[in-house]
Design a protein around this motif. Sequence first.
Motif, short mmCIF file in Angstrom:
data_model
loop_
_atom_site.label_atom_id
_atom_site.label_comp_id
_atom_site.label_asym_id
_atom_site.label_seq_id
_atom_site.Cartn_x
_atom_site.Cartn_y
_atom_site.Cartn_z
N ASN A 1 40.33 45.90 43.27
CA ASN A 1 41.79 45.93 43.32
C ASN A 1 42.29 46.45 41.98
N LEU B 1 45.18 47.68 35.45
CA LEU B 1 44.45 46.41 35.50
C LEU B 1 43.55 46.47 36.72
N ALA B 2 42.46 45.73 36.69
CA ALA B 2 41.55 45.73 37.83
C ALA B 2 40.92 44.36 38.02
N GLN B 3 40.57 44.11 39.26
CA GLN B 3 39.86 42.90 39.63
C GLN B 3 38.77 43.31 40.62
N THR C 1 41.26 41.92 31.31
CA THR C 1 42.18 41.02 30.61
C THR C 1 43.31 41.76 29.93
N THR D 1 35.59 41.84 43.06
CA THR D 1 34.93 40.69 43.67
C THR D 1 33.72 41.17 44.46
N ALA E 1 32.20 38.19 39.93
CA ALA E 1 33.56 38.73 39.88
C ALA E 1 33.88 39.15 38.44
N TRP E 2 34.79 40.09 38.30
CA TRP E 2 35.24 40.56 37.00
C TRP E 2 36.73 40.88 37.08
N GLU E 3 37.45 40.64 35.98
CA GLU E 3 38.86 40.96 35.93
C GLU E 3 39.21 41.49 34.54
#
Length: 66
Positions: free
Chosen positions: A4, A13-15, A29, A17, A25-27
């Motif tokens: 996403n 920004l990214a997320q 910051t 899963t 998972a990674w997001e």
Amino acid sequence: MSINIQKVADGYLAQVTPPHGGDSAWEATEPLAIDALIKKLLALGCHQTDIGDAFYQADPHWLEQE
């Protein structure tokens, strides 16, 4: 279970899963530039097609900004 990406004033920004990006998972910051985010997503094991699709959903004109 996806990548996403969200366009913000200072970049993207990214997320991520699972199953994208391996088993964790990674997001992001903080906002990242297109090239930096692509490098990070590839390093996580995301597929180029999935990355492109996620960028397109976030911003249909993302390729024009490189």
